[in-house]
Design a protein around this motif. Sequence first.
Motif, short mmCIF file in Angstrom:
data_model
loop_
_atom_site.label_atom_id
_atom_site.label_comp_id
_atom_site.label_asym_id
_atom_site.label_seq_id
_atom_site.Cartn_x
_atom_site.Cartn_y
_atom_site.Cartn_z
N LEU A 69 0.83 -1.21 0.00
CA LEU A 69 0.00 0.00 0.00
C LEU A 69 0.87 1.27 0.00
O LEU A 69 0.61 2.20 -0.75
CB LEU A 69 -0.94 -0.02 1.20
N ILE A 70 1.92 1.28 0.81
CA ILE A 70 2.84 2.44 0.86
C ILE A 70 3.49 2.64 -0.50
O ILE A 70 3.56 3.76 -1.01
CB ILE A 70 3.92 2.25 1.96
N GLU A 71 3.97 1.56 -1.10
CA GLU A 71 4.60 1.67 -2.42
C GLU A 71 3.60 2.12 -3.48
O GLU A 71 3.94 2.88 -4.38
CB GLU A 71 5.24 0.34 -2.84
N SER A 72 2.36 1.67 -3.35
CA SER A 72 1.32 2.10 -4.30
C SER A 72 1.09 3.61 -4.19
O SER A 72 0.94 4.29 -5.21
CB SER A 72 0.01 1.35 -4.03
N ASP A 94 -8.41 13.30 -2.85
CA ASP A 94 -9.49 12.61 -3.57
C ASP A 94 -8.92 11.71 -4.67
O ASP A 94 -9.38 10.59 -4.86
CB ASP A 94 -10.46 13.62 -4.19
N TYR A 95 -7.94 12.22 -5.38
CA TYR A 95 -7.31 11.48 -6.48
C TYR A 95 -6.67 10.18 -5.96
O TYR A 95 -6.92 9.10 -6.51
CB TYR A 95 -6.26 12.36 -7.16
N LEU A 100 -6.68 4.31 -5.37
CA LEU A 100 -6.29 3.15 -4.57
C LEU A 100 -7.47 2.46 -3.89
O LEU A 100 -7.33 1.35 -3.38
CB LEU A 100 -5.24 3.55 -3.53
N GLY A 101 -8.63 3.12 -3.89
CA GLY A 101 -9.83 2.49 -3.34
C GLY A 101 -9.86 2.40 -1.82
O GLY A 101 -10.48 1.50 -1.26
#
Length: 186
Positions: A69-72, A94-95, A100-101
């Motif tokens: 998640l951090i890398e994403s 928001d983006y 990432l949902g």
Amino acid sequence: MKLYIKYMVSLRCKMMVMEELKKLDLNHAVVDLGVVELHENISTEQRDLLKKNLLKSGLKLLDDKRSILIESIKNLIIEMVHYSEEMPKVNYSDYISEKLGYDYTYLANIFSEVKGTTIQQFIIIHKIERAKELLIYDELILTEIAHKLHYSSVAHLSNQFKKITGLTPTFYKKLKNKRKKNLEDI
């Protein structure tokens, strides 16, 4: 099957990953910053070999969901700031949340806890790095750079630039040794 790779932040990294996949005869659908999508599942041996080979190139295959998640988040910001022609028109929060949902507060808390900095600060650092790059290339004037990076004014960009680098954009542009940092080191 999706694989997540840490430190994969440039086009050169993507090429190295594609080469490693080719060596292992793994067919990929997508190779993007920080993520590889394979057509099929891979065996434990293939995964271990890929992990070992990626480490030789300074890349790391991620296993735990938190690191992924951090890398994403990082890769999304890097792609948005450095590789997109147009910055998003919506708020960054928001983006990022939409892409990432996840709820932005959740993402921001995890990011701050793990990285020791806020997502906003990470974005600012990358925007200033991008501004430095654009100044070095000497293709755009400061007003155009401020507009391109969605700053409200040249003064706002200049203030953040000086806060991060200790220099004004004009002075930075005049420097003889115009070196930029590798994205992996930021």
